[in-house]
Structure formats: structure tokens, C-alpha cells
Design a protein around this motif. Structure first.
Motif, PDB file in Angstrom:
ATOM      1  N   GLU A  18       0.860  -1.179   0.000  1.00 17.34           N
ATOM      2  CA  GLU A  18       0.000   0.000   0.000  1.00 17.34           C
ATOM      3  C   GLU A  18       0.899   1.232   0.000  1.00 17.34           C
ATOM      4  O   GLU A  18       1.682   1.435   0.936  1.00 17.34           O
ATOM      5  N   SER A  19       0.812   2.018  -1.072  1.00 17.44           N
ATOM      6  CA  SER A  19       1.605   3.246  -1.189  1.00 17.44           C
ATOM      7  C   SER A  19       0.916   4.356  -0.415  1.00 17.44           C
ATOM      8  O   SER A  19      -0.295   4.534  -0.528  1.00 17.44           O
ATOM      9  N   LYS A  20       1.698   5.105   0.361  1.00 13.75           N
ATOM     10  CA  LYS A  20       1.128   6.143   1.221  1.00 13.75           C
ATOM     11  C   LYS A  20       1.934   7.431   1.122  1.00 13.75           C
ATOM     12  O   LYS A  20       3.082   7.420   0.700  1.00 13.75           O
ATOM     13  N   THR A  21       1.307   8.507   1.577  1.00  7.59           N
ATOM     14  CA  THR A  21       1.965   9.804   1.685  1.00  7.59           C
ATOM     15  C   THR A  21       1.750  10.310   3.103  1.00  7.59           C
ATOM     16  O   THR A  21       0.622  10.298   3.605  1.00  7.59           O
ATOM     17  N   SER A  22       2.826  10.758   3.744  1.00 10.88           N
ATOM     18  CA  SER A  22       2.722  11.246   5.120  1.00 10.88           C
ATOM     19  C   SER A  22       2.166  12.667   5.143  1.00 10.88           C
ATOM     20  O   SER A  22       2.045  13.316   4.101  1.00 10.88           O
ATOM     21  N   GLY A  23       1.896  13.144   6.334  1.00 15.98           N
ATOM     22  CA  GLY A  23       1.367  14.493   6.502  1.00 15.98           C
ATOM     23  C   GLY A  23       2.329  15.574   6.056  1.00 15.98           C
ATOM     24  O   GLY A  23       1.910  16.681   5.716  1.00 15.98           O
ATOM     25  N   SER A  36      10.398  11.179  -2.968  1.00 14.86           N
ATOM     26  CA  SER A  36       9.557  11.150  -4.165  1.00 14.86           C
ATOM     27  C   SER A  36       8.792   9.834  -4.263  1.00 14.86           C
ATOM     28  O   SER A  36       9.205   8.813  -3.690  1.00 14.86           O
ATOM     29  N   ALA A  37       7.699   9.877  -5.004  1.00 13.75           N
ATOM     30  CA  ALA A  37       6.910   8.667  -5.243  1.00 13.75           C
ATOM     31  C   ALA A  37       7.721   7.646  -6.038  1.00 13.75           C
ATOM     32  O   ALA A  37       7.604   6.439  -5.809  1.00 13.75           O
ATOM     33  N   ALA A  38       8.558   8.118  -6.948  1.00 13.60           N
ATOM     34  CA  ALA A  38       9.379   7.213  -7.750  1.00 13.60           C
ATOM     35  C   ALA A  38      10.367   6.450  -6.868  1.00 13.60           C
ATOM     36  O   ALA A  38      10.578   5.250  -7.057  1.00 13.60           O
ATOM     37  N   SER A  39      10.957   7.130  -5.886  1.00 13.56           N
ATOM     38  CA  SER A  39      11.873   6.457  -4.954  1.00 13.56           C
ATOM     39  C   SER A  39      11.127   5.430  -4.114  1.00 13.56           C
ATOM     40  O   SER A  39      11.634   4.336  -3.867  1.00 13.56           O
ATOM     41  N   ARG A  40       9.926   5.787  -3.665  1.00 14.20           N
ATOM     42  CA  ARG A  40       9.105   4.841  -2.910  1.00 14.20           C
ATOM     43  C   ARG A  40       8.814   3.611  -3.752  1.00 14.20           C
ATOM     44  O   ARG A  40       8.934   2.476  -3.276  1.00 14.20           O
ATOM     45  N   ASP A  41       8.440   3.815  -5.006  1.00 16.98           N
ATOM     46  CA  ASP A  41       8.117   2.694  -5.891  1.00 16.98           C
ATOM     47  C   ASP A  41       9.341   1.814  -6.140  1.00 16.98           C
ATOM     48  O   ASP A  41       9.228   0.590  -6.230  1.00 16.98           O
ATOM     49  N   ALA A  42      10.516   2.426  -6.199  1.00 19.08           N
ATOM     50  CA  ALA A  42      11.754   1.649  -6.335  1.00 19.08           C
ATOM     51  C   ALA A  42      11.998   0.827  -5.068  1.00 19.08           C
ATOM     52  O   ALA A  42      12.496  -0.296  -5.130  1.00 19.08           O
ATOM     53  N   GLY A  43      11.630   1.376  -3.915  1.00 13.15           N
ATOM     54  CA  GLY A  43      11.734   0.651  -2.657  1.00 13.15           C
ATOM     55  C   GLY A  43      10.840  -0.581  -2.641  1.00 13.15           C
ATOM     56  O   GLY A  43      11.240  -1.654  -2.172  1.00 13.15           O
ATOM     57  N   ILE A  44       9.636  -0.442  -3.165  1.00 11.28           N
ATOM     58  CA  ILE A  44       8.713  -1.584  -3.271  1.00 11.28           C
ATOM     59  C   ILE A  44       9.331  -2.668  -4.153  1.00 11.28           C
ATOM     60  O   ILE A  44       9.324  -3.847  -3.804  1.00 11.28           O
ATOM     61  N   GLN A  45       9.892  -2.256  -5.281  1.00  4.96           N
ATOM     62  CA  GLN A  45      10.537  -3.219  -6.180  1.00  4.96           C
ATOM     63  C   GLN A  45      11.701  -3.915  -5.501  1.00  4.96           C
ATOM     64  O   GLN A  45      11.931  -5.112  -5.696  1.00  4.96           O
ATOM     65  N   SER A  46      12.430  -3.180  -4.681  1.00  4.48           N
ATOM     66  CA  SER A  46      13.562  -3.757  -3.970  1.00  4.48           C
ATOM     67  C   SER A  46      13.100  -4.815  -2.967  1.00  4.48           C
ATOM     68  O   SER A  46      13.704  -5.885  -2.849  1.00  4.48           O
ATOM     69  N   VAL A  47      12.013  -4.550  -2.254  1.00  5.43           N
ATOM     70  CA  VAL A  47      11.466  -5.550  -1.330  1.00  5.43           C
ATOM     71  C   VAL A  47      11.012  -6.777  -2.105  1.00  5.43           C
ATOM     72  O   VAL A  47      11.308  -7.921  -1.727  1.00  5.43           O
ATOM     73  N   THR A  48      10.323  -6.561  -3.212  1.00  9.41           N
ATOM     74  CA  THR A  48       9.816  -7.664  -4.035  1.00  9.41           C
ATOM     75  C   THR A  48      10.955  -8.563  -4.517  1.00  9.41           C
ATOM     76  O   THR A  48      10.829  -9.786  -4.515  1.00  9.41           O
ATOM     77  N   SER A  49      12.077  -7.965  -4.900  1.00 12.82           N
ATOM     78  CA  SER A  49      13.181  -8.765  -5.428  1.00 12.82           C
ATOM     79  C   SER A  49      14.082  -9.339  -4.340  1.00 12.82           C
ATOM     80  O   SER A  49      14.665 -10.407  -4.520  1.00 12.82           O
ATOM     81  N   ASN A  50      14.198  -8.672  -3.197  1.00 16.52           N
ATOM     82  CA  ASN A  50      15.123  -9.120  -2.149  1.00 16.52           C
ATOM     83  C   ASN A  50      14.508 -10.056  -1.113  1.00 16.52           C
ATOM     84  O   ASN A  50      15.174 -10.971  -0.636  1.00 16.52           O
TER      85      ASN A  50
END
Length: 111
Positions: free
Chosen positions: A57-62, A86-100
Motif C-alpha cells: 500500500e503506497s502512502k503519503t505522510s502528513g 519522491s513517489a518514484a523512490s518509494r516505488d523503487a523501494g517496493i521493487q527492492s522488497v519484491t526482489s530481495n
């Protein structure tokens, strides 16, 4: 080199883990668990859910920072990311979890 789960014991005796990318950067952090077995179950849940459709779940803080949470099939959050600029960095983080996460080794630092 692949990622690894780093299992630690907090000062209050509870357990938590981080998932580290191959470069050593923390990409996911767990909640605190009272028992070591519960933390180990949390690690298994991350391994299983990291590749499941709809688990992130992608989120944005206050303060307009971006982060994500990983949820188990029951909807419980099993891990949260750091804050990203940035949202792009967050999305790269998701990809990193998925692959690692699926093949990440366990580094038990609780002994």
C-alpha cells in the motif's frame, strides 16, 4: 549479493527485524514483537507476501513524504518502509522488497 533480514533485540527485550537490500540499505522495518518466534513468523510473512499482488500500500505522510506498508493476506501490516522524497523512490523501494525478500538470508543478531 542478495538482501538479508536482520533480526535484533530491542533494549526492552522485544524483537524486530529489518530487510536490507544488497547494498546494506534498510528497505523495510517491522513492528516490535514480544517473542522471537513471532518476529520469525513476521519474516516468513514478508517473504510470502512480498510478491503477492496487492500486498503493498503506497502512502503519503502528513509532511508530503512517501512511504509504503506491506500487508499480510489478513490485512495486518508486517512491515513499513522509510520515508522517501519522491513517489518514484518509494516505488523503487517496493521493487527492492519484491526482489530481495523471498530469498533473503537471516542474520540473527539476538544471541
Amino acid at each position: 549479493m542478495s538482501g538479508k533480514f536482520q533480526l535484533k533485540k530491542a533494549k526492552d527485550g522485544q524483537f524486530h527485524f529489518n530487510l536490507l537490500a544488497s547494498n546494506g540499505q534498510v528497505i523495510l522495518t517491522s513492528e516490535l514483537y514480544k517473542a522471537k518466534d513471532s518476529a520469525l513468523n513476521g519474516i516468513e510473512s514478508v517473504r510470502k507476501n512480498a510478491t503477492r499482488e496487492g500486498a503493498f500500500e503506497s502512502k503519503t505522510s502528513g509532511n508530503d513524504k512517501f512511504y509504503f506498508v506491506l500487508k499480510a493476506t489478513n490485512g495486518q501490516v508486517v512491515g513499513q518502509s522509510q520515508m522517501y522524497a519522491s513517489a518514484a523512490s518509494r516505488d523503487a523501494g517496493i521493487q527492492s522488497v519484491t526482489s530481495n525478500a523471498p530469498d533473503a538470508k537471516l542474520d540473527d543478531e539476538t544471541a
